[in-house]
Each structure stands twice: as structure tokens, then as C-alpha cells.
Design an enzyme around this catalytic site. Structure first.
Site, PDB file in Angstrom:
ATOM      1  N   ARG A  48      91.942 -26.753  -0.187  1.00 18.97           N
ATOM      2  CA  ARG A  48      91.473 -27.069   1.166  1.00 18.97           C
ATOM      3  C   ARG A  48      92.209 -28.202   1.863  1.00 18.97           C
ATOM      4  NH1 ARG A  48      85.473 -27.289  -0.939  1.00 18.97           N
ATOM      5  NH2 ARG A  48      86.754 -27.948  -2.681  1.00 18.97           N
ATOM      6  N   ARG A  57      91.787 -18.818   4.044  1.00 20.13           N
ATOM      7  CA  ARG A  57      90.452 -18.804   3.440  1.00 20.13           C
ATOM      8  C   ARG A  57      89.393 -18.427   4.477  1.00 20.13           C
ATOM      9  NH1 ARG A  57      86.208 -18.581   1.418  1.00 20.13           N
ATOM     10  NH2 ARG A  57      85.124 -20.051   0.076  1.00 20.13           N
ATOM     11  N   TYR A 170      78.556 -23.990 -17.571  1.00 20.55           N
ATOM     12  CA  TYR A 170      78.161 -23.477 -16.251  1.00 20.55           C
ATOM     13  C   TYR A 170      77.218 -22.285 -16.382  1.00 20.55           C
ATOM     14  CZ  TYR A 170      81.345 -26.352 -13.427  1.00 20.55           C
ATOM     15  OH  TYR A 170      81.955 -27.387 -12.783  1.00 20.55           O
TER      16      TYR A 170
HETATM   17  O1  CP3 Z   1      95.558 -24.850  -7.319  1.00 18.80           O
HETATM   18  C1  CP3 Z   1      94.940 -24.693  -8.400  1.00 18.80           C
HETATM   19  O2  CP3 Z   1      94.763 -25.638  -9.200  1.00 18.80           O
HETATM   20  C2  CP3 Z   1      94.503 -23.296  -8.812  1.00 18.80           C
HETATM   21  C3  CP3 Z   1      93.177 -22.895  -8.468  1.00 18.80           C
HETATM   22  C4  CP3 Z   1      91.929 -23.458  -9.139  1.00 18.80           C
HETATM   23  C5  CP3 Z   1      90.676 -23.497  -8.475  1.00 18.80           C
HETATM   24  N1  CP3 Z   1      89.724 -23.886  -9.345  1.00 18.80           N
HETATM   25  C6  CP3 Z   1      90.474 -23.121  -7.067  1.00 18.80           C
HETATM   26  C7  CP3 Z   1      89.223 -23.493  -6.368  1.00 18.80           C
HETATM   27  C8  CP3 Z   1      91.703 -23.921 -10.434  1.00 18.80           C
HETATM   28  C9  CP3 Z   1      92.701 -24.145 -11.560  1.00 18.80           C
HETATM   29  C10 CP3 Z   1      90.307 -24.170 -10.559  1.00 18.80           C
HETATM   30  C11 CP3 Z   1      89.664 -24.622 -11.804  1.00 18.80           C
HETATM   31  C12 CP3 Z   1      88.248 -24.977 -11.801  1.00 18.80           C
HETATM   32  N2  CP3 Z   1      87.222 -24.390 -11.100  1.00 18.80           N
HETATM   33  C13 CP3 Z   1      87.690 -25.962 -12.647  1.00 18.80           C
HETATM   34  C14 CP3 Z   1      88.453 -26.766 -13.659  1.00 18.80           C
HETATM   35  C15 CP3 Z   1      89.208 -27.907 -13.064  1.00 18.80           C
HETATM   36  C16 CP3 Z   1      88.335 -28.979 -12.471  1.00 18.80           C
HETATM   37  O3  CP3 Z   1      88.400 -29.155 -11.257  1.00 18.80           O
HETATM   38  O4  CP3 Z   1      87.602 -29.652 -13.229  1.00 18.80           O
HETATM   39  C17 CP3 Z   1      86.304 -26.002 -12.398  1.00 18.80           C
HETATM   40  C18 CP3 Z   1      85.297 -26.917 -13.057  1.00 18.80           C
HETATM   41  C19 CP3 Z   1      86.029 -24.989 -11.423  1.00 18.80           C
HETATM   42  C20 CP3 Z   1      84.692 -24.597 -10.899  1.00 18.80           C
HETATM   43  C21 CP3 Z   1      84.606 -24.753  -9.431  1.00 18.80           C
HETATM   44  N3  CP3 Z   1      85.292 -23.983  -8.520  1.00 18.80           N
HETATM   45  C22 CP3 Z   1      83.821 -25.672  -8.728  1.00 18.80           C
HETATM   46  C23 CP3 Z   1      82.913 -26.708  -9.352  1.00 18.80           C
HETATM   47  C24 CP3 Z   1      84.046 -25.427  -7.377  1.00 18.80           C
HETATM   48  C25 CP3 Z   1      83.330 -26.093  -6.220  1.00 18.80           C
HETATM   49  C26 CP3 Z   1      83.827 -27.451  -5.984  1.00 18.80           C
HETATM   50  C27 CP3 Z   1      84.983 -27.429  -5.034  1.00 18.80           C
HETATM   51  O5  CP3 Z   1      86.005 -28.057  -5.332  1.00 18.80           O
HETATM   52  O6  CP3 Z   1      84.798 -26.783  -3.993  1.00 18.80           O
HETATM   53  C28 CP3 Z   1      85.007 -24.396  -7.260  1.00 18.80           C
HETATM   54  C29 CP3 Z   1      85.568 -23.822  -6.018  1.00 18.80           C
HETATM   55  C30 CP3 Z   1      87.054 -23.788  -5.884  1.00 18.80           C
HETATM   56  N4  CP3 Z   1      87.948 -23.440  -6.860  1.00 18.80           N
HETATM   57  C31 CP3 Z   1      87.784 -24.076  -4.699  1.00 18.80           C
HETATM   58  C32 CP3 Z   1      89.152 -23.890  -4.997  1.00 18.80           C
HETATM   59  C33 CP3 Z   1      90.318 -24.036  -4.059  1.00 18.80           C
HETATM   60  C34 CP3 Z   1      87.190 -24.411  -3.343  1.00 18.80           C
HETATM   61  C35 CP3 Z   1      86.558 -23.188  -2.784  1.00 18.80           C
HETATM   62  C36 CP3 Z   1      86.831 -22.966  -1.326  1.00 18.80           C
HETATM   63  O7  CP3 Z   1      87.997 -22.798  -0.897  1.00 18.80           O
HETATM   64  O8  CP3 Z   1      85.844 -22.879  -0.598  1.00 18.80           O
END
Ligand code: CP3
Length: 363
Positions: A48, A57, A170
Site C-alpha cells: 500500500r 488494488r 491464525y
Molecule cells: O511484498 C511482499 O512482501 C509479498 C506479499 C506479502 C503480503 N503478506 C501481502 C499483503 C507477504 C509476504 C505477506 C506475508 C504475511 N501476511 C505475513 C508474514 C509477514 C509479516 O508481516 O509478519 C502475515 C502475518 C500476513 C497476514 C496478513 N496479511 C495480515 C495480518 C494482514 C493485514 C495487515 C495489513 O498489513 O494489512 C494481511 C494483508 C496483506 N498482505 C496486505 C498485503 C499487501 C494488505 C492488504 C491490502 O492491500 O488491503
């Protein structure tokens, strides 16, 4: 790019120089070479904070559908490469795609993060369906193929999954949490059920990552973001042992694929993890003193990290000084520069450019 003291090693495939590692500094560092300037990529480098991500997105209201759309996912994977030419691209997906593909209910509500049906019974576990996961997860492999075909010759492709413990946490808790108290209640209170869930996730993760390697991922990363909530005994049982099982299975099927583990907030267990989890590289979280890690962790493990993502938000002198601190600690160890956790949404993209210029100017 200069290949430093060329510390190649003769333990199996690590340190092997082939055509790929010669042109991809990231893979050379994962293979045990000291590369300076250090190869660099950033966790959550797609996301983002980039206006081009937000624009795409906005066209996909559902986040999981976005992850499972190869055209869109490939495009956002490539966005940070076009902007910054980082040394690695990471597949755009999420760690909760795997439980979703297995048939466990997962949704992402805007601004709220993930919501899952809390898994507390054997019946819910028995509904997890590996055959369904192969089918639902297939678009992920298509994204990997598309990105691999589109990447510049010197940029490597990382596939990833959540580690079984973090994914299980989770699934049982049902949402993010500071302490994952409900997940740990099941872990302690119904060990047979929790162990069965972990075992299921180990097998599913091997199949999921193996398919990414077949599709063209050159390195695979395991995100254990919540490893830090565990006691040392439970860390061994639910982090080190399952990671070692996954690593052994993946190395048997894909001898050249490199593995990176991220046991976030592992504390003193980081040493046991680096020695026993079977990964080629350990990603350090923000709290790990990089000079301590360089001295204390086994020499045959590449280190990755670990700038504070909030220093990247701050920019200016704070960013420069924090970055210099990490760079100075790397010494002559194989190291991949990264953050200690993911890029946060409020990060100014120009701060990322400044960071990369500083890392690449360091000899
Ligand atoms: O660029 C990259 O690193 C690749 C994409 C990636 C995402 N999530 C995209 C994402 C990767 C490698 C992850 C890993 C992930 N997802 C983890 C492990 C790493 C860490 O951050 O601890 C975890 C715990 C998640 C679970 C998750 N996904 C959460 C808790 C959330 C909500 C919090 C947030 O940051 O919004 C997500 C959503 C998420 N995953 C987004 C992205 C770009 C945001 C969603 C959106 O665009 O609305």
C-alpha cells in the site's frame, strides 16, 4: 557488484557457483558468498505504500481474489522491481492463502486484517482438503511462472509460505493477536489436536512450496511472524522441528532451491533455529543486534535484515544512521540487506530510493 572474499563453501549445494548465482547476487549471497554491496530486497516491498499498488488494488475489492489473480498478482510483484530494481522479487500473495485453499474460511475485511473461523475441533481439521488446495492454489503457480518470465536477468524470485505455527495460530485464534492466547490454550490443552493441525500444515506447506519451486521460484521463505510468543520448549517443537521437516523435504525435491526462515522475535532461541532448522538464511527481526547475530550465529548461515521499518518511514538522518548501523555490523559475512519486518503503508516511496542508494554505495 563485486564478489567479495568469495567465501564459497563445500557443504552440499551451498557455495556452488553455477550460471544462475553468477548473474544473481541475491542467490550468490544465499549460497554463502560475501557480496558487496550487499544484495537487497524489502519484506512487503509490494504494497500500500506504492501508489501504483493502490491503483490496481482498488480494482479488486476482495484481497484473496486479488492474490489469486495471476495477472494482477504478477503486476504488483513487478512494481517494486521497476521502481527500485531490488535484487529479488517476492511473489505477491499472503500467508493465509494456504489455509483458504485448504478450505478453511478466511476473509480480509478492509482496515481490519484477516478473519478466520476459529479451528477448535477435530471435525474442522478433517475438513481441510489437500486436493482442493492444489486446485485453488494453482493461480499462485501461474503468477510465479509469469513473474519469472518477466524479471530482469539479475533479479531472483522468492516464493513463500507462512510457517506452520504462525498459520496454525491464525487458524485457531481466528484473527491477529498480541499473545495468541486462544491458539496457545489449544496447543497446551489439546496437544493431539494441535499437533495434528501442525502435521497437516507441514505436509500442505511442502506441497505448496514445492509447486512454487517447480513453477520457477529460486528461493523460498518461511514467515514465522508469531514464533516469538512461544516458550523455548514449544519453540523447538512447533518452530524448529516442523521447519526442519519442511526444509529436508524441499531440499530432497529441489536440491538447488534456497530457503530463508524468519522466526520473528525468537530471542535466544535464534541460535538453535539457525543451527537446527535446515535453512540457508535466517531473517533477523528489528530487535536482533546485527553485530551479535554476526558473531553468534553459525558461519554457514547467510543473514538477512534488519533495518527498523519505522526508520524507513522517518527518513533523513535517522534512516541514514540506522542503515549505517546495520551495514557496519555485516562485516565479512554473507548478508542480504532487508528490513526487520515489512514495509508499512505510511512509508514515503522516496525514502526507499534513498535507502537503496545508501546500501549500494557501501563497499
Ligand atoms: O511484498 C511482499 O512482501 C509479498 C506479499 C506479502 C503480503 N503478506 C501481502 C499483503 C507477504 C509476504 C505477506 C506475508 C504475511 N501476511 C505475513 C508474514 C509477514 C509479516 O508481516 O509478519 C502475515 C502475518 C500476513 C497476514 C496478513 N496479511 C495480515 C495480518 C494482514 C493485514 C495487515 C495489513 O498489513 O494489512 C494481511 C494483508 C496483506 N498482505 C496486505 C498485503 C499487501 C494488505 C492488504 C491490502 O492491500 O488491503
Amino acid at each position: 557488484m563485486t564478489v567479495g572474499s568469495g567465501k564459497t563453501r563445500n557443504d552440499g549445494t551451498r557455495g556452488m557457483m553455477d550460471g544462475m548465482t553468477r548473474t544473481k547476487p541475491f542467490l550468490a549471497a544465499l549460497g554463502g558468498e560475501v557480496i558487496r554491496p550487499a544484495p537487497l530486497w524489502l519484506m512487503r516491498q509490494a504494497g500500500r505504500y506504492l501508489p501504483e499498488y493502490r491503483a490496481l488494488r482498488a480494482k479488486a475489492p476482495d484481497f484473496l481474489a486479488f492474490c489469486l489473480n495471476p495477472e494482477m498478482a504478477a503486476e504488483v510483484t513487478l512494481q517494486p522491481i521497476r521502481r527500485y530494481h531490488t535484487d529479488a522479487a517476492i511473489l505477491f500473495a499472503d500467508i493465509l492463502v494456504l489455509p483458504f485453499a485448504l478450505g478453511h474460511p478466511v476473509t480480509f475485511e478492509a482496515g481490519e486484517g484477516p478473519r478466520l473461523e476459529p479451528l477448535t475441533t477435530r471435525a474442522q481439521l478433517d475438513r481441510l482438503d489437500m486436493a482442493r488446495a492444489v486446485e485453488v492454489g494453482a493461480p499462485i503457480n501461474e503468477t510465479v511462472r509469469r513473474v519469472r518470465a518477466a524479471l530482469p536477468a539479475d533479479v531472483a524470485l522468492i516464493g513463500f509460505a507462512g510457517s506452520p505455527f504462525t498459520v496454525a495460530a491464525y487458524m485457531v485464534e481466528g484473527h491477529g493477536s498480541r499473545d495468541f492466547a486462544a491458539a496457545k490454550a489449544l496447543m497446551y490443552g489439546d496437544a493431539p489436536l494441535f499437533d495434528a493441525l501442525m502435521n497437516h500444515l507441514v505436509h500442505a506447506t511442502i506441497a505448496y512450496l514445492s509447486a512454487q519451486a517447480d513453477a520457477g521460484a529460486e528461493a523460498l521463505m518461511l514467515f514465522d511472524s508469531w514464533a516469538g510468543v512461544l516458550s523455548p520448549a514449544m519453540f523447538d517443537r512447533h518452530v524448529i522441528v516442523p521447519t526442519a521437516r519442511i526444509a529436508a523435504a524441499l531440499k530432497a525435491r529441489h536440491p538447488h532451491v534456497r530457503l530463508i526462515g524468519f522466526p520473528r522475535q525468537a530471542g535466544g532461541s535464534l541460535i538453535a533455529y539457525a543451527e537446527g532448522a535446515g535453512v540457508d538464511a535466517v531473517a533477523l527481526d528489528t530487535a536482533v543486534p546485527p553485530a551479535w547475530a554476526a558473531a553468534a550465529l553459525p558461519r554457514n548461515v547467510t543473514l538477512q535484515g534488519n533495518l527498523d521499518p519505522l526508520a524507513l518511514v522517518a527518513g533523513g538522518d535517522a534512516l541514514r544512521d540506522e542503515t549505517e548501523g546495520v551495514l557496519d555490523a555485516m562485516g565479512d559475512r554473507p548478508w542480504i540487506f532487508n528490513l526487520g519486518h515489512g514495509v508499512v503503508p505510511q512509508t514515503p516511496p522516496e525514502h526507499v530510493a534513498a535507502l537503496i542508494a545508501q546500501v549500494r554505495a557501501k563497499r
